[in-house]
Design an enzyme around this catalytic site. Structure first.
Site, PDB file in Angstrom:
ATOM      1  N   HIS A 167       0.807  -1.224   0.000  1.00 38.82           N
ATOM      2  CA  HIS A 167       0.000   0.000   0.000  1.00 38.82           C
ATOM      3  C   HIS A 167       0.845   1.283   0.000  1.00 38.82           C
ATOM      4  CE1 HIS A 167       0.217   0.084   4.404  1.00 38.82           C
ATOM      5  NE2 HIS A 167      -0.640  -0.897   4.560  1.00 38.82           N
ATOM      6  N   HIS A 220      -4.903  -9.560  14.239  1.00 37.24           N
ATOM      7  CA  HIS A 220      -5.010  -8.335  13.430  1.00 37.24           C
ATOM      8  C   HIS A 220      -5.828  -8.648  12.178  1.00 37.24           C
ATOM      9  CE1 HIS A 220      -4.157  -4.643  11.519  1.00 37.24           C
ATOM     10  NE2 HIS A 220      -2.953  -4.877  11.034  1.00 37.24           N
ATOM     11  N   GLU A 256      -6.157  -6.717   9.326  1.00 30.93           N
ATOM     12  CA  GLU A 256      -5.728  -6.249   7.994  1.00 30.93           C
ATOM     13  C   GLU A 256      -5.537  -7.461   7.077  1.00 30.93           C
ATOM     14  OE1 GLU A 256      -2.550  -3.339   7.916  1.00 30.93           O
ATOM     15  OE2 GLU A 256      -3.022  -2.828   5.842  1.00 30.93           O
ATOM     16  N   ASP A 288      -3.557  -8.598   4.930  1.00 24.52           N
ATOM     17  CA  ASP A 288      -2.325  -9.390   4.772  1.00 24.52           C
ATOM     18  C   ASP A 288      -2.269 -10.513   5.812  1.00 24.52           C
ATOM     19  OD1 ASP A 288      -2.105  -7.119   6.441  1.00 24.52           O
ATOM     20  OD2 ASP A 288       0.077  -7.185   6.432  1.00 24.52           O
ATOM     21  N   HIS A 345      -1.456  -2.069  14.770  1.00 26.93           N
ATOM     22  CA  HIS A 345      -1.502  -1.039  13.773  1.00 26.93           C
ATOM     23  C   HIS A 345      -2.920  -0.526  13.476  1.00 26.93           C
ATOM     24  CE1 HIS A 345      -1.374  -0.775   9.067  1.00 26.93           C
ATOM     25  NE2 HIS A 345      -1.221   0.429   9.539  1.00 26.93           N
ATOM     26  N   ASP A 368       1.787  -6.835  13.978  1.00 24.69           N
ATOM     27  CA  ASP A 368       2.659  -5.987  13.147  1.00 24.69           C
ATOM     28  C   ASP A 368       3.871  -5.440  13.915  1.00 24.69           C
ATOM     29  OD1 ASP A 368       1.322  -6.149  10.730  1.00 24.69           O
ATOM     30  OD2 ASP A 368       0.106  -4.372  11.066  1.00 24.69           O
ATOM     31  N   TYR A 380      10.065  -0.132   8.534  1.00 22.29           N
ATOM     32  CA  TYR A 380       8.702  -0.554   8.897  1.00 22.29           C
ATOM     33  C   TYR A 380       8.107   0.414   9.917  1.00 22.29           C
ATOM     34  CZ  TYR A 380       4.859  -3.726   9.792  1.00 22.29           C
ATOM     35  OH  TYR A 380       3.609  -4.255   9.880  1.00 22.29           O
ATOM     36  N   HIS A 431       5.402 -10.222  10.430  1.00 22.82           N
ATOM     37  CA  HIS A 431       6.224  -9.993   9.230  1.00 22.82           C
ATOM     38  C   HIS A 431       7.694 -10.162   9.600  1.00 22.82           C
ATOM     39  CE1 HIS A 431       2.929  -8.279   6.890  1.00 22.82           C
ATOM     40  NE2 HIS A 431       2.652  -7.448   7.873  1.00 22.82           N
TER      41      HIS A 431
END
Ligand code: FEO
Length: 397
Positions: free
Chosen positions: A24, A78, A80, A82, A145, A164, A192, A225
């Site tokens: 993004h 989370h 999101e 991903d 996040h 995250d 990040y 990640h």
């Protein structure tokens, strides 16, 4: 990604995305990973899933350890996409007894997937759930996040699934911090932080304090990640402590875009002046530097000098886009100044100074505007401006 055992019965089962280069709007030159974790216990539990495009890899990895249908609980740290893109298909395959998430997680999952009848179990900070031999403690981390984000802590093993936080967009076949080049991991961790978490510095400070007070005895931090921290936990916690205090060094970034090289000439002359003052500096031409790399530089510099030509009474589009991106990330505790060449109206400097002031950056110069093409006297003015800025910054204003 192959599966890796983090501790007895606790596995990394996520996927490596070697190819992604844009996340993004954030440049991910080294790809990324979508980490997911599996605990084999009386209640077999999956922590997070992966991006939908990588769900086959997740299923293959889980299947190498256990039949996915034997999973009892799915924890969503989370929402999101991903981390939850594969969730609808995983729910269909697994038919979990519980989907464990925060209250904001439940709302976000319903808003994403419109499945009000999923077997949600809402947890909050301090809630503990027994899986049999192990206990999971949850810690809500709102806005780190997203509003739904939370940590899951495996008490008996000291493993923190941190979503995250503490992550990096870094694709590797290795899974742990002591198996890779640490300086590279720290660089990606900083990028990040600067591009995902910068604006949440006050919340990060509060979270670090709360987690320290909880005295959890963390032996491993496993983000969603990148690599897992086991040998350098203090290093990443210390870095988050520094970054969230906005402790940037004495360094000036001259970030510019130029129409016909006049603003570029000004940028180079200002850089020469800053250098003469003894302040370290770096020239950043927005034509060749990606905005997300510039944000990483901003994390480490206390002075931002912006340069842009005036176009149609406004800014060149690269600078306008960059300032919109930078403003959203709210870098704090910095000095600023602006400059630019113009033909007849010359609004760019005023607009850049206004943007810096909106970001609560301390603008320490009125701004330098020069008409059309600078001559040698004009370039001397630029050098003097650079020297003035350097001196004021080094003297602490
Ligand atoms: Fe990795 Fe906020 O998602």
């Amino acid at each position: 990604m192959n599966t890796t055992e983090l501790a007895k019965g606790i596995y990394s089962v996520g996927a490596v995305d070697w190819d992604v280069r844009d996340f993004h709007g954030y440049s991910t030159y080294k790809g990324t990973t979508y980490n997911a974790f599996l605990i084999i216990d009386e209640k077999v539990t999956l922590f997070d899933t992966v991006k939908r495009s990588h769900q086959d890899e997740l299923i293959r990895n889980i299947s190498a350890i256990i039949d996915p249908e034997k999973i009892d609980y799915i924890v969503v740290n989370h929402v999101e996409l991903d981390h939850s893109g594969a969730l609808p298909n995983m729910v269909e395959l697994i038919k979990p007894e519980k989907i464990i998430c925060s209250i904001m997680g439940k709302k976000a999952l319903i808003d994403h997937f419109h499945k009000e009848d999923w077997p949600f179990e809402v947890v909050k900070t301090g809630t503990e759930i027994s899986l049999g031999k192990r206990t999971i403690q949850f810690i809500e981390t709102r806005m780190l996040h997203w509003p739904d984000s939370m940590f899951s802590f495996v008490k008996e093993d000291g493993i923190l699934f941190s979503s995250d936080a503490f992550g990096q967009h870094y694709a590797t076949s290795e899974r742990f911090d002591d198996e890779v080049d640490l300086s590279e991991v720290m660089k990606e961790s900083a990028k990040y932080y600067a591009n995902i978490l910068y604006l949440y510095a006050p919340l990060i400070r509060k979270l670090l304090k709360n987690v320290a007070e909880m005295n959890l005895g963390i032996k491993m931090i496993a983000p969603d990640h990148g690599i897992i921290w086991r040998s350098h936990i203090d290093k990443i916690l210390g870095a988050y402590d520094d970054w969230s205090q906005n402790k940037a060094g004495n360094r000036a970034l001259i970030i510019y875009d130029s129409m016909w090289h006049s603003t570029e000439k000004m940028a180079h002359a200002i850089a020469a002046g800053v250098e003469r003052s003894g302040l370290r500096t770096k020239l950043i031409n927005l034509k060749v530097h990606h905005r997300s790399d510039v944000m990483t530089d901003i994390l480490f510099a206390n002075t931002i000098i912006l340069g842009c030509s005036t176009l149609n009474n406004g800014l060149l589009p690269r600078m306008a886009g960059f300032l919109m991106y930078m403003r959203g990330l709210k870098p704090a505790n910095k000095y600023g100044a602006s400059f630019g060449s113009f033909g007849w109206s010359g609004e760019a400097v005023k607009l850049m100074n206004g943007a810096l002031e909106d970001m609560k950056i301390n603008v320490i110069e009125e701004g330098l505007r020069l008409k059309y093409v600078p001559d040698s006297a004009h370039l001397d003015e630029c050098i003097e401006m650079g020297q003035r800025i350097g001196k004021r910054v080094l003297e602490g204003e």
